[in-house]
Design a protein around this motif. Structure first.
Motif, short mmCIF file in Angstrom:
data_model
loop_
_atom_site.label_atom_id
_atom_site.label_comp_id
_atom_site.label_asym_id
_atom_site.label_seq_id
_atom_site.Cartn_x
_atom_site.Cartn_y
_atom_site.Cartn_z
N VAL A 134 44.37 -19.40 33.07
CA VAL A 134 44.56 -21.16 32.12
C VAL A 134 46.03 -20.63 32.15
O VAL A 134 46.64 -21.60 31.46
N ALA A 135 46.48 -19.26 31.73
CA ALA A 135 47.64 -19.10 31.31
C ALA A 135 49.08 -19.69 32.11
O ALA A 135 49.98 -19.47 32.02
N ALA A 136 48.21 -19.35 33.04
CA ALA A 136 49.42 -20.33 33.81
C ALA A 136 49.11 -21.27 34.50
O ALA A 136 49.95 -22.19 35.43
N GLY A 137 48.82 -22.07 34.17
CA GLY A 137 48.51 -23.77 33.61
C GLY A 137 47.06 -24.59 34.26
O GLY A 137 47.57 -25.66 34.67
N ALA A 138 46.70 -23.66 35.24
CA ALA A 138 45.25 -24.42 36.06
C ALA A 138 44.59 -25.13 35.03
O ALA A 138 44.36 -25.33 34.03
N LYS A 139 44.55 -26.32 35.61
CA LYS A 139 43.54 -27.33 34.58
C LYS A 139 42.35 -27.33 34.62
O LYS A 139 40.94 -28.55 35.88
N GLN A 140 41.93 -26.94 33.66
CA GLN A 140 40.24 -26.46 33.62
C GLN A 140 39.73 -27.76 33.13
O GLN A 140 38.27 -27.64 33.60
N GLN A 141 39.65 -28.10 32.50
CA GLN A 141 39.28 -29.50 32.25
C GLN A 141 38.84 -30.50 33.35
O GLN A 141 38.27 -31.12 33.31
N GLU A 142 40.05 -30.54 33.90
CA GLU A 142 39.95 -31.76 35.04
C GLU A 142 39.43 -30.94 36.42
O GLU A 142 38.18 -32.18 36.58
N ILE A 143 38.74 -29.31 36.71
CA ILE A 143 38.03 -29.14 37.28
C ILE A 143 37.10 -29.26 36.91
O ILE A 143 35.93 -29.90 38.09
N ILE A 144 36.12 -29.23 36.06
CA ILE A 144 35.34 -28.95 34.93
C ILE A 144 34.56 -30.66 35.06
O ILE A 144 33.55 -30.98 35.53
N ARG A 145 35.79 -31.75 34.77
CA ARG A 145 35.32 -33.01 34.47
C ARG A 145 34.52 -33.69 36.42
O ARG A 145 34.12 -34.39 36.51
N HIS A 146 35.67 -33.20 37.36
CA HIS A 146 35.21 -33.44 39.00
C HIS A 146 34.19 -32.56 39.14
O HIS A 146 33.01 -33.52 39.63
N VAL A 147 33.89 -32.14 38.64
CA VAL A 147 32.71 -30.67 39.28
C VAL A 147 31.26 -30.90 39.05
O VAL A 147 30.46 -31.05 39.60
N PHE A 148 31.94 -31.21 37.53
CA PHE A 148 29.67 -31.35 37.44
C PHE A 148 30.39 -32.77 36.27
O PHE A 148 28.49 -32.47 35.80
N LYS A 149 31.06 -32.81 35.74
CA LYS A 149 30.45 -34.37 34.85
C LYS A 149 30.66 -35.36 35.64
O LYS A 149 29.88 -36.28 34.72
N THR A 150 31.03 -34.94 36.69
CA THR A 150 31.20 -36.87 37.40
C THR A 150 30.23 -37.01 38.28
O THR A 150 29.95 -35.67 39.19
N LYS A 151 29.33 -37.55 38.67
CA LYS A 151 28.32 -37.32 39.84
C LYS A 151 28.22 -39.22 40.20
O LYS A 151 28.32 -40.13 39.20
N ALA A 152 29.01 -39.20 41.59
CA ALA A 152 28.20 -40.27 41.90
C ALA A 152 26.91 -41.18 41.88
O ALA A 152 25.67 -40.31 41.72
N LEU A 153 26.91 -42.84 42.09
CA LEU A 153 25.42 -43.31 41.70
C LEU A 153 24.58 -42.99 42.61
O LEU A 153 23.57 -42.27 42.19
N SER A 154 24.91 -42.00 43.42
CA SER A 154 24.24 -41.85 44.94
C SER A 154 23.99 -40.63 45.10
O SER A 154 22.86 -40.57 45.06
N THR A 155 24.33 -39.93 44.16
CA THR A 155 24.18 -38.91 43.81
C THR A 155 23.12 -38.60 42.92
O THR A 155 21.17 -37.67 42.62
N LEU A 156 23.10 -39.80 42.29
CA LEU A 156 22.33 -39.97 41.03
C LEU A 156 21.08 -40.32 41.61
O LEU A 156 19.40 -39.43 40.69
N LYS A 157 20.81 -40.76 41.95
CA LYS A 157 19.89 -41.58 43.04
C LYS A 157 18.90 -40.44 43.77
O LYS A 157 17.68 -40.47 43.78
N LEU A 158 19.94 -39.72 44.32
CA LEU A 158 19.04 -38.77 45.36
C LEU A 158 17.99 -37.69 44.33
O LEU A 158 17.40 -36.82 44.52
N TRP A 159 18.67 -37.56 43.90
CA TRP A 159 17.95 -35.81 42.70
C TRP A 159 17.32 -36.58 41.52
O TRP A 159 16.30 -35.69 41.55
N GLY A 160 17.32 -38.14 41.70
CA GLY A 160 16.28 -38.67 41.02
C GLY A 160 14.58 -38.41 41.99
O GLY A 160 13.85 -37.85 41.71
N LYS A 161 15.12 -39.29 42.98
CA LYS A 161 14.17 -38.64 44.35
C LYS A 161 13.31 -37.08 44.33
O LYS A 161 12.61 -36.86 45.10
N ILE A 162 14.69 -36.31 44.62
CA ILE A 162 14.34 -34.63 44.36
C ILE A 162 13.57 -34.10 43.76
O ILE A 162 12.71 -33.49 43.33
#
Ligand code: MN
Length: 398
Positions: free
Chosen positions: A253-281
């Protein structure tokens, strides 16, 4: 496993080099490096291969990163992902050598004979004639002088690249960098650190050492490496999270790693198709209160109907299934084109799910493990899998 190489410097007594030092020595001597990782790559595999590709390029090496499987949507934000090659040809030249001691070559050409499926190579001597004894045949060598395999417990896990180019892995020095307990030590050098949360964490130490001559840890490299650590620790929530992983992450992070961007893409953004699949599961969840686990399933049809990609189901077990109260672990059975895949996650510490994966020939860590039943359908194996796990649990608790 090879013996460690001896120190070639003026160190008096012969000192054995650590896997890290051996890796650095091999890298120093290499010009063309091939980087590979396991099939169905995750955030650690992709972050690691991209970071190393960028670093080696900065060092003036020709680094080729190959990932033939599609890169999951959530990792499309990764820096320099366009540098990844999606196909690989491990072709070698076929060399015909003409001995010119007795007879010199005047001209050379070739004639294609497509009807006969032949090609004639025509060598015209200055005088006299060549004989069969003047010719010899050889294979050229592979164009890579070092192969580095990242985050893969064995060579089979590399998929078709290994199947189709097996020679390459025996003829080229191989460095194996990984953190999986089941690692096969398949390399000439095996830098396997079971205490590391991720392959990316191991690579931070490598980048630091290589950076003595030249700064290497820029924003992109730091972002790629932090992605690996964040994904493999479940954003520092999994039981495998160590004090060292926090220290290393802080450094990135001190070297400039974009921690917020990683979290947003990996954990906070879900495609609608993913949410439908999760609902089924979630609608398929079955509780096994006696045996203290929950399980669910997802079929080929569920994937098709939701339009979600194969990797979309993996987050549901970490984010939802294993949060069920009063359980030891959670299981997700996914029916894929090539068979049934079982993912296991411990819900509390002290539970070893790799022991359960082993019943079905799989493996992994205590907190997260998996198995794969090749060529099977869910209907064929589902009842048997659950019965065996219940039996295992009752034996363990007896
Ligand atoms: Mn990993």
């Amino acid at each position: 496993m090879d013996r460690p190489m001896a120190c070639r410097g003026n160190c008096g007594a012969i000192m054995e080099l650590t896997p890290k030092q051996q890796t650095i020595e091999l890298l120093k001597g290499a010009q063309s490096v091939l980087l590979l990782t396991h099939e169905n790559p995750d955030g650690d595999a992709l972050g690691s291969i991209l970071a190393l590709q960028m670093v080696l390029t900065k060092l003036g090496k020709e680094a080729t990163a190959v990932v033939t499987d599609p890169i999951p949507g959530v990792y499309q934000f990764l820096p320099a992902k366009e540098c990844i090659k999606t196909s690989f040809s491990g072709t070698k030249d076929f060399i015909i050598t003409v001995d010119t001691t007795k007879t010199k070559v005047d001209k050379m050409g070739y004639k294609n004979l497509p009807e006969e499926n032949k090609l004639n190579i025509v060598i015209t001597p200055t005088k006299g004639a060549f004989s069969v004894e003047d010719l010899s045949f050889n294979h050229g060598s592979f164009k890579y002088d070092l192969v580095i395999v990242l985050d893969s417990p064995d060579l089979e896990r590399l998929g078709t690249i290994y199947d189709q180019n097996t020679d390459l892995f025996f003829e080229t020095p191989l460095v194996n960098i990984d953190h999986h307990p089941g690692n096969d030590y398949f390399g000439k050098v095996n830098w396997v650190d079971l205490t590391a949360t991720s392959t990316a964490e191991i690579l931070v130490a490598l980048v630091e050492s290589l950076a003595r001559e030249k700064p290497l840890l820029d924003i992109d490299v730091a972002t790629a490496l932090l992605t690996g650590i964040i994904v493999d620790t479940g954003s520092f929530q999994n039981a495998n999270t160590t004090p060292k992983s926090f220290t290393v992450a802080a450094q990135l992070v001190a070297a400039g790693a974009k921690q917020q961007e990683i979290i947003r893409h990996v954990f906070k953004t879900k495609a609608l198709s993913t949410l439908k699949l999760w609902g089924k599961i979630l609608s398929n969840v079955v509780e096994e209160p006696e045996s203290k686990f929950v399980w669910s399933k997802v079929t080929k049809e569920d994937f098709a109907i939701s339009g979600a990609e194969g990797a979309a189901s993996s987050g549901v077990i970490d984010e939802l299934l294993k949060t069920a109260p009063g359980i030891d672990f959670a299981i997700l059975l996914s029916e894929k084109m090539d068979g049934v895949h079982g993912s296991l996650r411990a819900a509390i510490s002290g539970v070893d799910v790799s022991a359960i994966a082993k019943i079905f020939g799989g493996g992994g860590h205590t907190a997260a493990a998996a198995f794969h039943l090749d060529g099977k359908t869910l209907a064929e194996v589902q009842n048997e899998i659950i019965a065996k796990i219940k039996a295992f649990q009752s034996q363990k608790n007896a």
